[in-house]
Design a protein around this motif. Structure first.
Motif: not given
Length: 242
Positions: A91, A111-113, A126, A130, A175, A201, A203, A208, A211
């Motif tokens: 992350l 993988d995410d931000y 988050r 994940v 991911t 993800w 989401w 995103g 991504a």
């Protein structure tokens, strides 16, 4: 010097999910560590690039919270080096206007931000998303009926989560592997970015899409440009010759 912020005994920590926080701003590092520890995670922190790579190697975290701007070398290089040795969810923490760093970070294995400033509630959400996604993926792979899936030049070992093209093993981040898995389960079908965000993800909105695009770019770089077709304005499709 890196600070060990684990709470409780080693026995207690051993039963908890481990998180490595890489952040050189002491106030942010302490706030993140305190909140994640309160949420039941075992947490270690470090504040520069070289020690982050070494700590990731020795601590074997379940997830890394990684700032982009670090002394020694930056978080992008940390992510690249860590992912080359062991696939681990990352992350990334980034400034709101660092879009280039964000896209590069997703391309090298994040993988995410989450953008600064952020709330601790959002950070914890988050992190849990994940981790939950990777636990679900691991369960799905463990229950796979067929160990090895062969599609054209690709050979996918579903239990080991390994991919080969033309007999040569290709290292994918967690991911990237999950995105490839989602695409190959629907060969020839165009999957929208929104659907990929939901499936890979977790989401619920389409905020995103960068991504998705960054990870598709990474897959093409590693596997070749001929396997994933872009349908402009819609999404992507996995294509393989019969």
């Amino acid at each position: 010097m890196a600070e060990n912020a684990q709470a409780g005994s080693n026995t207690q920590a051993g039963s908890r999910q481990r998180i490595l926080v890489v952040e050189d701003e002491p106030i942010i590092a302490r706030a993140v560590t305190d909140r994640l520890t309160a949420e039941g995670f075992a947490v270690e922190i470090t504040g520069d690039g070289p020690s982050a790579v070494e700590r990731a190697r020795s601590y074997e975290p379940d997830l890394i919270v990684l700032d982009v701007m670090l002394p020694g070398f930056d978080g992008l290089e940390v992510c690249r080096r860590v992912q080359s040795e062991r696939s681990v969810p990352v992350l990334m923490l980034t400034a709101r206007d660092d879009e280039t760093d964000l896209l590069v970070g997703l391309g090298v294995g994040a993988d995410d931000y989450i953008t600064k400033p952020f709330s601790m509630r959002e950070l914890v959400a988050r992190v849990r998303t994940v981790l939950r996604r990777f636990e679900r993926a691991e369960r799905a792979e463990a229950s796979a009926i067929s160990d090895v899936l062969r599609l054209g030049p690709l050979e996918i070992d579903q239990k080991a989560r390994r991919v080969r093209r033309d007999g040569h093993e290709v290292h994918l981040t967690p991911t990237e592997y999950d995105l490839l898995g989602c695409l190959v389960r629907h060969p020839g079908t165009v999957l929208t970015r929104a659907l990929l965000l939901e499936q890979v993800w977790d989401w619920a909105d389409a905020s995103g899409t960068r991504a998705v695009d960054s990870h598709v770019k990474a897959l093409r770089r590693k596997l070749g440009a001929d396997l994933i077709r872009t349908v402009h304005g819609v999404g992507y499709s996995f294509e393989v010759s019969a």
